[in-house]
Structures are given as structure tokens and as C-alpha cells.
Design a protein around this motif. Sequence first.
Motif, mmCIF file in Angstrom:
data_model
loop_
_atom_site.group_PDB
_atom_site.id
_atom_site.type_symbol
_atom_site.label_atom_id
_atom_site.label_comp_id
_atom_site.label_asym_id
_atom_site.label_seq_id
_atom_site.Cartn_x
_atom_site.Cartn_y
_atom_site.Cartn_z
ATOM 1 N N SER A 20 0.829 -1.213 0.000
ATOM 2 C CA SER A 20 0.000 0.000 0.000
ATOM 3 C C SER A 20 0.858 1.256 0.000
ATOM 4 O O SER A 20 0.553 2.236 -0.688
ATOM 5 C CB SER A 20 -0.930 -0.003 1.217
ATOM 6 O OG SER A 20 -1.806 -1.123 1.178
ATOM 7 N N HIS A 24 2.005 5.296 -2.714
ATOM 8 C CA HIS A 24 1.911 6.672 -2.209
ATOM 9 C C HIS A 24 3.299 7.217 -1.882
ATOM 10 O O HIS A 24 4.122 6.531 -1.280
ATOM 11 C CB HIS A 24 1.052 6.726 -0.932
ATOM 12 C CG HIS A 24 -0.354 6.258 -1.139
ATOM 13 N ND1 HIS A 24 -0.706 4.920 -1.086
ATOM 14 C CD2 HIS A 24 -1.492 6.945 -1.419
ATOM 15 C CE1 HIS A 24 -2.003 4.803 -1.319
ATOM 16 N NE2 HIS A 24 -2.498 6.014 -1.523
ATOM 17 N N ILE A 27 2.051 9.185 3.142
ATOM 18 C CA ILE A 27 0.652 9.064 3.531
ATOM 19 C C ILE A 27 0.567 9.049 5.056
ATOM 20 O O ILE A 27 1.404 8.445 5.740
ATOM 21 C CB ILE A 27 0.022 7.779 2.927
ATOM 22 C CG1 ILE A 27 -1.474 7.708 3.261
ATOM 23 C CG2 ILE A 27 0.750 6.529 3.379
ATOM 24 C CD1 ILE A 27 -2.193 6.574 2.516
ATOM 25 N N ILE A 28 -0.432 9.718 5.612
ATOM 26 C CA ILE A 28 -0.565 9.785 7.064
ATOM 27 C C ILE A 28 -1.187 8.502 7.607
ATOM 28 O O ILE A 28 -1.797 7.724 6.864
ATOM 29 C CB ILE A 28 -1.387 11.010 7.495
ATOM 30 C CG1 ILE A 28 -2.809 10.923 6.938
ATOM 31 C CG2 ILE A 28 -0.696 12.296 7.079
ATOM 32 C CD1 ILE A 28 -3.729 12.020 7.459
ATOM 33 N N GLU A 30 -3.798 7.839 9.513
ATOM 34 C CA GLU A 30 -5.241 7.653 9.420
ATOM 35 C C GLU A 30 -5.656 7.173 8.027
ATOM 36 O O GLU A 30 -6.486 6.256 7.896
ATOM 37 C CB GLU A 30 -5.970 8.968 9.745
ATOM 38 C CG GLU A 30 -5.907 9.382 11.205
ATOM 39 C CD GLU A 30 -4.566 9.980 11.599
ATOM 40 O OE1 GLU A 30 -3.710 10.170 10.706
ATOM 41 O OE2 GLU A 30 -4.358 10.226 12.795
ATOM 42 N N ASP A 31 -5.083 7.763 6.992
ATOM 43 C CA ASP A 31 -5.438 7.374 5.629
ATOM 44 C C ASP A 31 -4.947 5.961 5.305
ATOM 45 O O ASP A 31 -5.651 5.182 4.651
ATOM 46 C CB ASP A 31 -4.846 8.366 4.618
ATOM 47 C CG ASP A 31 -5.508 9.730 4.706
ATOM 48 O OD1 ASP A 31 -6.607 9.812 5.292
ATOM 49 O OD2 ASP A 31 -4.932 10.709 4.207
ATOM 50 N N LEU A 32 -3.754 5.629 5.764
ATOM 51 C CA LEU A 32 -3.217 4.298 5.511
ATOM 52 C C LEU A 32 -4.022 3.232 6.246
ATOM 53 O O LEU A 32 -4.251 2.133 5.715
ATOM 54 C CB LEU A 32 -1.745 4.234 5.926
ATOM 55 C CG LEU A 32 -1.017 2.910 5.657
ATOM 56 C CD1 LEU A 32 -1.041 2.557 4.167
ATOM 57 C CD2 LEU A 32 0.428 2.983 6.169
ATOM 58 N N SER A 34 -7.177 3.125 6.854
ATOM 59 C CA SER A 34 -8.401 2.800 6.127
ATOM 60 C C SER A 34 -8.114 1.952 4.889
ATOM 61 O O SER A 34 -8.930 1.131 4.484
ATOM 62 C CB SER A 34 -9.128 4.090 5.721
ATOM 63 O OG SER A 34 -8.342 4.851 4.818
ATOM 64 N N ILE A 35 -6.945 2.132 4.312
ATOM 65 C CA ILE A 35 -6.573 1.364 3.114
ATOM 66 C C ILE A 35 -6.242 -0.084 3.467
ATOM 67 O O ILE A 35 -6.680 -1.017 2.792
ATOM 68 C CB ILE A 35 -5.366 2.024 2.401
ATOM 69 C CG1 ILE A 35 -5.775 3.377 1.827
ATOM 70 C CG2 ILE A 35 -4.831 1.117 1.292
ATOM 71 C CD1 ILE A 35 -4.611 4.175 1.275
ATOM 72 N N ASN A 37 -7.090 -1.575 6.219
ATOM 73 C CA ASN A 37 -8.152 -2.137 7.075
ATOM 74 C C ASN A 37 -7.620 -2.592 8.434
ATOM 75 O O ASN A 37 -7.909 -3.695 8.900
ATOM 76 C CB ASN A 37 -8.847 -3.300 6.362
ATOM 77 C CG ASN A 37 -10.186 -3.635 6.998
ATOM 78 O OD1 ASN A 37 -10.865 -2.772 7.575
ATOM 79 N ND2 ASN A 37 -10.584 -4.900 6.911
ATOM 80 N N ARG A 40 -5.846 2.112 13.959
ATOM 81 C CA ARG A 40 -4.670 2.968 14.002
ATOM 82 C C ARG A 40 -3.607 2.472 15.004
ATOM 83 O O ARG A 40 -2.413 2.488 14.685
ATOM 84 C CB ARG A 40 -5.082 4.406 14.310
ATOM 85 C CG ARG A 40 -5.679 5.117 13.090
ATOM 86 C CD ARG A 40 -6.075 6.538 13.385
ATOM 87 N NE ARG A 40 -7.228 6.594 14.291
ATOM 88 C CZ ARG A 40 -7.773 7.718 14.735
ATOM 89 N NH1 ARG A 40 -7.270 8.895 14.374
ATOM 90 N NH2 ARG A 40 -8.828 7.684 15.538
ATOM 91 N N ARG A 63 3.998 11.770 7.645
ATOM 92 C CA ARG A 63 3.680 10.949 6.473
ATOM 93 C C ARG A 63 4.673 9.801 6.350
ATOM 94 O O ARG A 63 5.882 10.001 6.486
ATOM 95 C CB ARG A 63 3.686 11.798 5.200
ATOM 96 C CG ARG A 63 2.589 12.859 5.183
ATOM 97 C CD ARG A 63 2.687 13.747 3.972
ATOM 98 N NE ARG A 63 3.962 14.447 3.911
ATOM 99 C CZ ARG A 63 4.184 15.536 3.194
ATOM 100 N NH1 ARG A 63 3.209 16.054 2.471
ATOM 101 N NH2 ARG A 63 5.373 16.111 3.171
#
Length: 260
Positions: A20, A24, A27-28, A30-32, A34-35, A37, A40, A63
Motif C-alpha cells: 500500500s 503513495h 501518507i498519514i 489515518e489514511d493508511l 483505512s486502506i 483495514n 490505528r 507521512r
Amino acid sequence: METEDLSKNAAYRTLNILESLSFHNGIILEDLASIVNLSRPTLFRFLQVLQKTGYVDKDTFGRYRLSSKIFMLASRSVEDVELSRLAKPYIEDLSYYTGETTILGILDEDEELHLQRIESKFSARFYERIGKRCPLYCTAMGKILLAGMNDEQLDHYLSKTRLIPYTINTVTSPVVLKQQLQQIRLQGFSEVVSEYEQDVHSLAYPVFDANKQIIASISVNWPLFRNSEDNRDTYLEKLREAALSISKIMGYVPASERNY
């Protein structure tokens, strides 16, 4: 038989995170999360391990991205595959000419790794397999790879390597080994008789890259009962020619052909 739920497997989660991140350039958390699954806190623990092992970097804005270590590993793998592909015709010809087992080996950690091999045409032969690992200090190819190390690298290797006697001929003295390596550097090749495996004679030459660094070694190996002085000298010359040809493909320019 039940199918394992890979989503709960630590190795799977690690690979998923790395894959993942490859999409990118930063990437922070929180965004990672969600990717991939993952919660945090769970993702943070994985990322901490990946940071400590050098596979992931984190910038001042929080990031995450893949580190250069990942790309170095991938590059080395590609280079090894390319070396194996380019060298194969030459070690095939060498085996065809000598009738004996020929091997291409590289340094991998503190061992020699068989990257390519062609079996002898004889029924009684020295059998090896691709992927086999051998000690450096008592094999012909291994000594070539050691001879390519500088003093600091060699001392580090000796400080953590126990020189186990595989046969009565195995050199177990660091002082004697260093003397042998100096001789190898002077003569340009390595010769081992019954040091790692009994009744096996091996000759090896280095493969150089464009920077004149030893990146691999190729060898001819045969059982002692087929020994003869004529064979040995002929094999050595053909081995030298094959190693030089492979080195040139890898960008090496011999001293006799340099215009500087």
C-alpha cells in the motif's frame, strides 16, 4: 481443511502495508489505516517495527513512505537475476568443454550462494544445486569472494565466523586464511582440494563489475579420481576466459584494454 484467514496473519499484514505504501509518496497514519483495514494503534505498531528495521521512513509531517532500503533490495535481486541470465551461456560452454560441473556463485550475507550451475556430463560427478549455500573460508568460490573484501570487511567476517574443520584439509587458522587470500589476489584465482567436501577439486575465478569490484565467482569442480595436471591447466585457462567474458558484459574493462 479450513482456509486460513490471511487478514489476521502478521506477515500478510506487513506485506499489505508495504504494498500500500508503494502506491503513495507519503501518507498519514489515518489514511493508511483505512486502506489496509487496520486500527490505528495496530497499524502504528507495525509501522514502528518497519521504521526500526529501516524499511519505512516517516517525515516531519507524519507521512509514511517506503525507504531506500526496499529499493536497494529490489535492485540487488534484479541484478542477481540479470547476472545469472547473462552468465549462463558461458558456464554452459565451460561445462561442455570440461565435462565437469560449473557454478556461478555470489556473496549472500556471510555465505556463498549458488546462483547458477551446470551439471557434469559424467555419471560420477560433483553434484550441486541452485540455491545451495556454502561457507566462504573453505570453498574455492568463497575464497574468491573473501579476497574481494577490504581489511575491515574481512576482519568483521572473521570476528563472527567459526572456522569449522569439514575435512582434515580445511584451513581453520585466520592467519593462514589471510595468507591464502593474499596469494589469491596475486595470482587471480582460487584452488581448493578436499577442504569443504572430501575428494573434490575446485578452481574458481572472480567476476568483476564496472567498478572493478568482485561481484561473483565461477568455478569448475570435479572428483579427484579424474585429476590430471593437463586437465587442471586447461580448466584454469578456460575458466579465466569465461570469467573475463562475463565480467566484460557486466561493464568491467581489463587493464590491458584501458586507455587511461
